[in-house]
Design a protein around this motif. Structure first.
Motif, PDB file in Angstrom:
ATOM      1  N   ALA A  85      13.550   6.490 -69.491  1.00  0.00           N
ATOM      2  CA  ALA A  85      13.222   7.742 -68.807  1.00  0.00           C
ATOM      3  C   ALA A  85      11.881   7.629 -68.090  1.00  0.00           C
ATOM      4  CB  ALA A  85      13.201   8.886 -69.817  1.00  0.00           C
ATOM      5  N   GLU A  86      10.892   6.999 -68.744  1.00  0.00           N
ATOM      6  CA  GLU A  86       9.583   6.815 -68.105  1.00  0.00           C
ATOM      7  C   GLU A  86       9.675   5.888 -66.903  1.00  0.00           C
ATOM      8  OE1 GLU A  86       7.080   5.386 -71.181  1.00  0.00           O
ATOM      9  OE2 GLU A  86       7.054   7.274 -72.319  1.00  0.00           O
ATOM     10  N   ASP A  87      10.459   4.807 -67.032  1.00  0.00           N
ATOM     11  CA  ASP A  87      10.622   3.869 -65.910  1.00  0.00           C
ATOM     12  C   ASP A  87      11.297   4.549 -64.717  1.00  0.00           C
ATOM     13  OD1 ASP A  87       9.473   1.934 -67.459  1.00  0.00           O
ATOM     14  OD2 ASP A  87      11.387   0.993 -68.061  1.00  0.00           O
ATOM     15  N   ALA A  88      12.307   5.386 -64.990  1.00  0.00           N
ATOM     16  CA  ALA A  88      13.007   6.082 -63.907  1.00  0.00           C
ATOM     17  C   ALA A  88      12.063   7.018 -63.165  1.00  0.00           C
ATOM     18  CB  ALA A  88      14.190   6.860 -64.473  1.00  0.00           C
ATOM     19  N   THR A  89      11.188   7.709 -63.906  1.00  0.00           N
ATOM     20  CA  THR A  89      10.231   8.615 -63.276  1.00  0.00           C
ATOM     21  C   THR A  89       9.198   7.845 -62.459  1.00  0.00           C
ATOM     22  OG1 THR A  89      10.488  10.185 -65.107  1.00  0.00           O
ATOM     23  CG2 THR A  89       8.533  10.418 -63.706  1.00  0.00           C
ATOM     24  N   ALA A  90       8.726   6.731 -63.020  1.00  0.00           N
ATOM     25  CA  ALA A  90       7.704   5.937 -62.332  1.00  0.00           C
ATOM     26  C   ALA A  90       8.234   5.303 -61.058  1.00  0.00           C
ATOM     27  CB  ALA A  90       7.155   4.867 -63.272  1.00  0.00           C
ATOM     28  N   SER A  91       9.507   4.893 -61.067  1.00  0.00           N
ATOM     29  CA  SER A  91      10.091   4.215 -59.909  1.00  0.00           C
ATOM     30  C   SER A  91      10.853   5.165 -58.995  1.00  0.00           C
ATOM     31  CB  SER A  91      11.034   3.102 -60.372  1.00  0.00           C
ATOM     32  OG  SER A  91      12.066   3.632 -61.202  1.00  0.00           O
ATOM     33  N   ASP A  92      10.777   6.480 -59.278  1.00  0.00           N
ATOM     34  CA  ASP A  92      11.410   7.496 -58.437  1.00  0.00           C
ATOM     35  C   ASP A  92      12.911   7.225 -58.263  1.00  0.00           C
ATOM     36  OD1 ASP A  92      11.484   9.811 -56.951  1.00  0.00           O
ATOM     37  OD2 ASP A  92      11.039   8.807 -55.058  1.00  0.00           O
ATOM     38  N   GLN A  93      13.591   6.938 -59.370  1.00  0.00           N
ATOM     39  CA  GLN A  93      15.028   6.684 -59.313  1.00  0.00           C
ATOM     40  C   GLN A  93      15.856   7.958 -59.407  1.00  0.00           C
ATOM     41  OE1 GLN A  93      16.644   3.421 -61.644  1.00  0.00           O
ATOM     42  NE2 GLN A  93      14.607   2.551 -61.925  1.00  0.00           N
ATOM     43  N   ARG A  94      15.205   9.111 -59.590  1.00  0.00           N
ATOM     44  CA  ARG A  94      15.890  10.403 -59.666  1.00  0.00           C
ATOM     45  C   ARG A  94      16.960  10.415 -60.753  1.00  0.00           C
ATOM     46  NH1 ARG A  94      15.382   9.660 -53.941  1.00  0.00           N
ATOM     47  NH2 ARG A  94      13.831  11.066 -53.070  1.00  0.00           N
ATOM     48  N   ILE A  95      16.605   9.884 -61.899  1.00  0.00           N
ATOM     49  CA  ILE A  95      17.467   9.901 -63.079  1.00  0.00           C
ATOM     50  C   ILE A  95      16.663  10.491 -64.232  1.00  0.00           C
ATOM     51  CG2 ILE A  95      18.720   8.517 -64.777  1.00  0.00           C
ATOM     52  CD1 ILE A  95      19.345   6.528 -62.626  1.00  0.00           C
ATOM     53  N   ALA A  96      17.224  11.506 -64.878  1.00  0.00           N
ATOM     54  CA  ALA A  96      16.579  12.138 -66.028  1.00  0.00           C
ATOM     55  C   ALA A  96      17.419  11.870 -67.272  1.00  0.00           C
ATOM     56  CB  ALA A  96      16.426  13.631 -65.805  1.00  0.00           C
ATOM     57  N   LEU A  97      16.773  11.378 -68.342  1.00  0.00           N
ATOM     58  CA  LEU A  97      17.470  11.062 -69.587  1.00  0.00           C
ATOM     59  C   LEU A  97      16.976  11.973 -70.700  1.00  0.00           C
ATOM     60  CD1 LEU A  97      17.362   7.144 -69.577  1.00  0.00           C
ATOM     61  CD2 LEU A  97      19.160   8.637 -68.715  1.00  0.00           C
ATOM     62  N   SER A  98      17.900  12.404 -71.514  1.00  0.00           N
ATOM     63  CA  SER A  98      17.543  13.161 -72.716  1.00  0.00           C
ATOM     64  C   SER A  98      18.342  12.599 -73.883  1.00  0.00           C
ATOM     65  CB  SER A  98      17.840  14.651 -72.538  1.00  0.00           C
ATOM     66  OG  SER A  98      19.215  14.863 -72.251  1.00  0.00           O
ATOM     67  N   VAL A  99      17.695  12.526 -75.050  1.00  0.00           N
ATOM     68  CA  VAL A  99      18.305  11.927 -76.234  1.00  0.00           C
ATOM     69  C   VAL A  99      19.002  13.008 -77.054  1.00  0.00           C
ATOM     70  CG1 VAL A  99      17.875  10.634 -78.346  1.00  0.00           C
ATOM     71  CG2 VAL A  99      16.567  10.120 -76.269  1.00  0.00           C
ATOM     72  N   VAL A 100      20.247  12.754 -77.401  1.00  0.00           N
ATOM     73  CA  VAL A 100      21.020  13.632 -78.280  1.00  0.00           C
ATOM     74  C   VAL A 100      21.223  12.899 -79.600  1.00  0.00           C
ATOM     75  CG1 VAL A 100      23.192  14.878 -78.609  1.00  0.00           C
ATOM     76  CG2 VAL A 100      22.209  14.689 -76.303  1.00  0.00           C
ATOM     77  N   ARG A 101      20.570  13.351 -80.633  1.00  0.00           N
ATOM     78  CA  ARG A 101      20.661  12.679 -81.928  1.00  0.00           C
ATOM     79  C   ARG A 101      21.862  13.202 -82.695  1.00  0.00           C
ATOM     80  NH1 ARG A 101      16.286   9.595 -83.120  1.00  0.00           N
ATOM     81  NH2 ARG A 101      14.432   9.880 -81.787  1.00  0.00           N
ATOM     82  N   VAL A 102      22.645  12.255 -83.220  1.00  0.00           N
ATOM     83  CA  VAL A 102      23.841  12.589 -84.004  1.00  0.00           C
ATOM     84  C   VAL A 102      23.759  11.883 -85.349  1.00  0.00           C
ATOM     85  CG1 VAL A 102      25.283  12.982 -81.963  1.00  0.00           C
ATOM     86  CG2 VAL A 102      25.122  10.684 -82.925  1.00  0.00           C
ATOM     87  N   ASP A 103      24.619  12.308 -86.272  1.00  0.00           N
ATOM     88  CA  ASP A 103      24.528  11.793 -87.647  1.00  0.00           C
ATOM     89  C   ASP A 103      25.068  10.384 -87.791  1.00  0.00           C
ATOM     90  OD1 ASP A 103      23.373  14.161 -88.453  1.00  0.00           O
ATOM     91  OD2 ASP A 103      25.313  15.102 -88.899  1.00  0.00           O
ATOM     92  N   ASP A 104      26.191  10.104 -87.154  1.00  0.00           N
ATOM     93  CA  ASP A 104      26.810   8.799 -87.332  1.00  0.00           C
ATOM     94  C   ASP A 104      27.650   8.446 -86.115  1.00  0.00           C
ATOM     95  OD1 ASP A 104      29.071  10.432 -87.596  1.00  0.00           O
ATOM     96  OD2 ASP A 104      28.963  10.402 -89.793  1.00  0.00           O
ATOM     97  N   ALA A 105      28.340   7.282 -86.193  1.00  0.00           N
ATOM     98  CA  ALA A 105      29.145   6.805 -85.063  1.00  0.00           C
ATOM     99  C   ALA A 105      30.286   7.756 -84.742  1.00  0.00           C
ATOM    100  CB  ALA A 105      29.683   5.408 -85.373  1.00  0.00           C
ATOM    101  N   ALA A 106      30.897   8.332 -85.789  1.00  0.00           N
ATOM    102  CA  ALA A 106      31.993   9.268 -85.556  1.00  0.00           C
ATOM    103  C   ALA A 106      31.502  10.496 -84.787  1.00  0.00           C
ATOM    104  CB  ALA A 106      32.613   9.687 -86.890  1.00  0.00           C
TER     105      ALA A 106
END
Length: 400
Positions: A64-85
């Motif tokens: 996310a920091e690299d995308a902002t620094a390089s002006d790639q116009r991509i925003a990432l957000s992390v969604v935390r889940v309990d397990d693979a299922a």
């Protein structure tokens, strides 16, 4: 000038012409607006991470920091889940766009091999995958460099590659192709639209026998000249307006850096179009004089329509030797030479030579058209051929 003024006023007040021009302007504005929106739009992705997989979470934060620094116009957000299922369920119900696993959370790739995996319910977005892949590679390399007692900078020192373009032209081939398409479209629309109007004007006056009254006050040579001047002014004004709108619109997009090169190309196109359209208008006037009824225009204008269509199709798709040859052959040179100027492969003198050839061809076409026009305009009873029209002009001259 009386005839030219009448042609300009009648065309400028024609509802069909005004509606068509408004629709074209709206299309150009809409296309530029859509392009500008797509270029400035930031894509947002929600990426799932299983609890305890801190390596994946760290990689996403760095991405996310690299995308902002390089002006790639991509925003990432992390969604935390309990397990693979839970991660798979998040992908299925679209609460997450992708799932990043480092292989340390107990998850495994679909083929059973542990390691970094970017999963999606369908194929993950290409831009997202490229960004994450680059970040993960840098993160893994940094960890291994630390284990080896060195740094990433030391390992990659001297591996930078600079880029250089030897032709000295900053315009990409895709932009040149797009510009060729636009210029070919402007030429085709201007030539066909204004040409059809002048042919319709001629046959309307001929069919109503109004031309016989006009001919008693205005020599046919001057009548033809007035129609050519009037239609040329309208066609040139239309293209100038559309070109100006296009250039202003480009200034608001990522292509603004190429505005000087595109402006020079447009100026060359306007000059070539101004000269070349005189020949097109003269030929369309003859096509109108060869007809005796409005229905005949379909036949008398067909050769011109096919010629202009061929120029439209061939010029914007031509490349290499074919494009260089077409840039000296009228009327294809109206489009091909300005495109070569934009591409940067035309020497300073080439547009001038091509323009002189176009002027000579236009002069010859106008002289031939003037003879055929005078020979066919007063003939009624059916469609007139070029041969009959030219013979009729000679007969009129000898009789006089």
């Amino acid at each position: 000038m009386v005839v030219a003024t009448r042609e300009i006023v009648v065309r400028a007040l024609n509802k069909g012409f005004l509606i068509g021009l408004a629709v074209t302007i709206a299309m150009i504005g809409g296309l530029i607006g859509f392009t500008s929106y797509m270029d400035s739009r930031t894509e947002s992705f929600d990426v799932a991470v299983v609890a305890g997989d801190e390596a994946a979470a760290t990689a996403l934060e760095s991405a996310a920091e690299d995308a902002t620094a390089s002006d790639q116009r991509i925003a990432l957000s992390v969604v935390r889940v309990d397990d693979a299922a839970a991660a798979e369920a998040a992908l299925e119900d679209e609460t997450a766009d992708a799932w990043l696993s480092s292989g340390t959370d107990g998850a495994a790739a679909t083929d059973g091999a542990a390691g970094w995996t970017l999963s999606g319910w369908r194929e993950p977005d290409t831009d997202l995958a490229d960004l994450v892949e680059t970040t993960v590679r840098e993160q893994v390399m940094a960890e291994r460099a630390t284990d080896a007692g060195t740094t990433v900078e030391a390992l990659t020192a001297g591996s930078e590659i600079g880029t250089e373009r030897l032709d000295g032209n900053p315009v990409d081939p895709e932009i040149v192709f797009a510009a060729g398409f636009v210029l070919a479209f402007l030429f085709f629309m201007g030539a066909v639209g204004s040409g059809a109007m002048i042919a319709g004007s001629v046959i309307e006056e001929k069919q109503s026998r109004l031309v016989e009254i006009i001919a008693t006050a205005v020599p046919l040579r001057q009548l033809l000249a007035g129609k050519i001047i009037g239609s040329s002014v309208i066609a040139l004004s239309q293209n100038l307006l559309l070109a100006a709108i296009g250039l202003v619109g480009i200034s608001f997009t990522d292509l603004s850096a190429m505005l000087p090169a595109m402006t020079a190309t447009m100026l060359w196109f306007v000059v070539f179009f101004t000269v070349g359209f005189v020949a097109v208008a003269a030929l369309y006037a003859v096509a109108g004089s060869l007809a005796s009824r409005t229905e005949d225009l379909q036949y008398t204008t067909s050769p011109l329509m096919m010629l202009l269509m061929a120029v439209y199709v061939v010029t914007f798709s031509a490349d290499g030797v074919l494009e260089r040859v077409l840039s000296y052959i009228p009327p294809a040179s109206i489009v091909s030479m300005p495109v070569r100027v934009l591409n940067g492969d035309a020497l300073w003198w080439e547009p001038l030579v091509s323009l002189l050839i176009l002027v000579a061809a236009t002069f010859g076409a106008v002289l031939l058209s003037e003879r055929a026009y005078r020979g066919a305009l007063m003939q009624t009873g059916g469609r007139v051929t070029w041969k009959t029209a030219l013979a009729g002009d000679r007969g009129t001259t000898l009789g006089a």
